[in-house]
Design a protein around this motif. Structure first.
Motif, PDB file in Angstrom:
ATOM      1  N   PHE A   1       0.823  -1.207   0.000  1.00 29.67           N
ATOM      2  CA  PHE A   1       0.000   0.000   0.000  1.00 29.67           C
ATOM      3  C   PHE A   1       0.859   1.259   0.000  1.00 29.67           C
ATOM      4  CE2 PHE A   1      -2.275   3.405   2.194  1.00 29.67           C
ATOM      5  CZ  PHE A   1      -3.250   3.623   1.228  1.00 29.67           C
ATOM      6  N   ILE A   2       1.915   1.275   0.806  1.00 30.96           N
ATOM      7  CA  ILE A   2       2.800   2.443   0.854  1.00 30.96           C
ATOM      8  C   ILE A   2       3.413   2.700  -0.517  1.00 30.96           C
ATOM      9  CG2 ILE A   2       4.990   3.316   1.782  1.00 30.96           C
ATOM     10  CD1 ILE A   2       4.205   1.911   4.442  1.00 30.96           C
ATOM     11  N   VAL A   3       3.886   1.638  -1.161  1.00 33.44           N
ATOM     12  CA  VAL A   3       4.485   1.787  -2.491  1.00 33.44           C
ATOM     13  C   VAL A   3       3.443   2.277  -3.490  1.00 33.44           C
ATOM     14  CG1 VAL A   3       5.459   0.479  -4.426  1.00 33.44           C
ATOM     15  CG2 VAL A   3       6.356   0.155  -2.125  1.00 33.44           C
ATOM     16  N   LEU A   4       2.264   1.662  -3.476  1.00 35.82           N
ATOM     17  CA  LEU A   4       1.199   2.047  -4.399  1.00 35.82           C
ATOM     18  C   LEU A   4       0.756   3.487  -4.169  1.00 35.82           C
ATOM     19  CD1 LEU A   4      -0.619   0.873  -6.637  1.00 35.82           C
ATOM     20  CD2 LEU A   4      -2.250   0.263  -4.858  1.00 35.82           C
ATOM     21  N   ASN A   5       0.635   3.867  -2.911  1.00 30.61           N
ATOM     22  CA  ASN A   5       0.211   5.225  -2.564  1.00 30.61           C
ATOM     23  C   ASN A   5       1.284   6.244  -2.937  1.00 30.61           C
ATOM     24  OD1 ASN A   5      -1.452   7.247  -1.317  1.00 30.61           O
ATOM     25  ND2 ASN A   5      -0.077   7.179   0.423  1.00 30.61           N
ATOM     26  N   THR A   6       2.543   5.916  -2.702  1.00 31.42           N
ATOM     27  CA  THR A   6       3.625   6.840  -2.996  1.00 31.42           C
ATOM     28  C   THR A   6       3.794   7.024  -4.496  1.00 31.42           C
ATOM     29  OG1 THR A   6       4.741   6.170  -0.968  1.00 31.42           O
ATOM     30  CG2 THR A   6       6.064   7.322  -2.597  1.00 31.42           C
ATOM     31  N   ALA A   7       3.742   5.939  -5.249  1.00 26.93           N
ATOM     32  CA  ALA A   7       3.883   6.036  -6.703  1.00 26.93           C
ATOM     33  C   ALA A   7       2.670   6.721  -7.319  1.00 26.93           C
ATOM     34  CB  ALA A   7       4.076   4.648  -7.303  1.00 26.93           C
ATOM     35  N   SER A   8       1.510   6.506  -6.765  1.00 33.32           N
ATOM     36  CA  SER A   8       0.219   7.091  -7.140  1.00 33.32           C
ATOM     37  C   SER A   8       0.021   7.331  -8.632  1.00 33.32           C
ATOM     38  CB  SER A   8      -0.031   8.387  -6.360  1.00 33.32           C
ATOM     39  OG  SER A   8       0.807   9.422  -6.780  1.00 33.32           O
ATOM     40  N   ILE A   9      -0.458   6.305  -9.298  1.00 31.89           N
ATOM     41  CA  ILE A   9      -0.792   6.429 -10.722  1.00 31.89           C
ATOM     42  C   ILE A   9      -1.846   7.524 -10.864  1.00 31.89           C
ATOM     43  CG2 ILE A   9      -1.823   5.278 -12.704  1.00 31.89           C
ATOM     44  CD1 ILE A   9      -0.667   2.655 -11.607  1.00 31.89           C
ATOM     45  N   GLN A  10      -1.598   8.465 -11.784  1.00 35.74           N
ATOM     46  CA  GLN A  10      -2.500   9.593 -11.948  1.00 35.74           C
ATOM     47  C   GLN A  10      -3.040   9.631 -13.375  1.00 35.74           C
ATOM     48  OE1 GLN A  10      -1.041  13.323 -10.500  1.00 35.74           O
ATOM     49  NE2 GLN A  10      -0.316  12.422  -8.607  1.00 35.74           N
ATOM     50  N   LEU A  11      -4.339   9.427 -13.481  1.00 34.30           N
ATOM     51  CA  LEU A  11      -5.016   9.497 -14.773  1.00 34.30           C
ATOM     52  C   LEU A  11      -5.212  10.953 -15.174  1.00 34.30           C
ATOM     53  CD1 LEU A  11      -6.487   7.985 -17.023  1.00 34.30           C
ATOM     54  CD2 LEU A  11      -8.545   8.063 -15.624  1.00 34.30           C
ATOM     55  N   ILE A  12      -5.743  11.735 -14.266  1.00 35.03           N
ATOM     56  CA  ILE A  12      -5.964  13.161 -14.506  1.00 35.03           C
ATOM     57  C   ILE A  12      -5.437  13.915 -13.287  1.00 35.03           C
ATOM     58  CG2 ILE A  12      -7.632  14.980 -14.993  1.00 35.03           C
ATOM     59  CD1 ILE A  12      -9.519  12.731 -15.982  1.00 35.03           C
ATOM     60  N   PRO A  13      -4.300  14.590 -13.419  1.00 34.18           N
ATOM     61  CA  PRO A  13      -3.736  15.304 -12.271  1.00 34.18           C
ATOM     62  C   PRO A  13      -4.434  16.649 -12.041  1.00 34.18           C
ATOM     63  CG  PRO A  13      -2.278  15.499 -14.159  1.00 34.18           C
ATOM     64  CD  PRO A  13      -3.413  14.610 -14.577  1.00 34.18           C
ATOM     65  N   PHE A  14      -5.634  16.592 -11.421  1.00 33.26           N
ATOM     66  CA  PHE A  14      -6.429  17.806 -11.221  1.00 33.26           C
ATOM     67  C   PHE A  14      -5.678  18.904 -10.483  1.00 33.26           C
ATOM     68  CE2 PHE A  14     -10.344  15.064 -11.705  1.00 33.26           C
ATOM     69  CZ  PHE A  14     -10.755  15.672 -12.876  1.00 33.26           C
ATOM     70  N   SER A  15      -4.925  18.535  -9.447  1.00 34.69           N
ATOM     71  CA  SER A  15      -4.209  19.553  -8.672  1.00 34.69           C
ATOM     72  C   SER A  15      -3.193  20.282  -9.533  1.00 34.69           C
ATOM     73  CB  SER A  15      -3.501  18.922  -7.467  1.00 34.69           C
ATOM     74  OG  SER A  15      -4.433  18.387  -6.578  1.00 34.69           O
ATOM     75  N   VAL A  16      -2.424  19.534 -10.313  1.00 38.52           N
ATOM     76  CA  VAL A  16      -1.404  20.152 -11.170  1.00 38.52           C
ATOM     77  C   VAL A  16      -2.073  21.005 -12.247  1.00 38.52           C
ATOM     78  CG1 VAL A  16       0.459  19.687 -12.820  1.00 38.52           C
ATOM     79  CG2 VAL A  16       0.253  18.314 -10.740  1.00 38.52           C
ATOM     80  N   ILE A  17      -3.127  20.497 -12.852  1.00 34.27           N
ATOM     81  CA  ILE A  17      -3.847  21.265 -13.872  1.00 34.27           C
ATOM     82  C   ILE A  17      -4.420  22.536 -13.254  1.00 34.27           C
ATOM     83  CG2 ILE A  17      -5.877  21.267 -15.388  1.00 34.27           C
ATOM     84  CD1 ILE A  17      -5.329  18.256 -15.859  1.00 34.27           C
TER      85      ILE A  17
END
Length: 191
Positions: free
Chosen positions: A134-150
């Motif tokens: 979970f830590i690895v998955l959460n840290t890597a965090s696949i992002q389909l649409i990066p709303f925050s960055v956009i």
């Protein structure tokens, strides 16, 4: 970290004094502080909306339907978690928040997921392999649409704020798969 910031700030002051740019330095500090507050408030709005959506998903029971769709993938990754355990829903919400680039909203969901995973832990105080996944998955965090960055790019009037979608998706998929492969590889080597 405080020491690093203190050193950076001190060196900046020394250079500003030596180059005669103390007034510009002072002005940039206040402009930076103003910008930080504006961006923080903007991100607070995004996080609030997402947390509201997740609460609606939870209260309506829709999260269990979404979790059911993600269940084959999550069950494959988290083999030792019972299918009906609450950690599945918490992990799913965290993955969805990360998938939509809402890392700030994913943080409280990640904490809840870790608490739920800890209920399955026979040796309190020790990290389980599922927690590591979970830590690895959460840290890597696949992002389909990066709303925050956009949202941040749009707030700074970028020409094409959505232009980061494909590069972010590719980079996060590669990092997540690589990190999971390394984790599973170390597990096989160390067993």
């Amino acid at each position: 970290m405080n020491v690093v910031w203190l050193i950076l700030f001190s060196v900046s002051i020394v250079f500003a004094v030596c180059t005669g740019n103390l007034e510009a330095f002072t002005k940039s500090i206040f402009e930076g502080a103003k910008s930080a507050v504006e961006v923080s408030l903007f991100l607070l709005g995004i996080v609030s909306v997402w947390m509201g959506i997740t609460r609606i998903l939870e209260d309506s029971g829709l999260i269990y339907r979404i979790a059911h769709l993600f269940k084959p993938v999550i069950s494959r990754l988290f083999r030792n978690i019972p299918g009906d355990h609450p950690s599945i829903s918490a992990i799913t919400l965290n993955v969805l928040a990360n998938l939509f680039g809402l890392g700030n909203a994913a943080t409280p969901l990640g904490i809840k997921a870790m608490q739920e995973l800890d209920t399955l832990n026979e040796h309190k105080g020790e990290i389980t392999f599922e927690m590591m996944i979970f830590i690895v998955l959460n840290t890597a965090s696949i992002q389909l649409i990066p709303f925050s960055v956009i949202g941040i790019l749009a707030s700074y009037n970028a020409a094409s704020p959505a232009g980061v979608v494909l590069p972010v998706l590719i980079a996060t998929v590669i990092s997540a798969v690589t990190a999971l492969l390394i984790l599973f590889g170390f597990r096989k080597v160390l067993k």
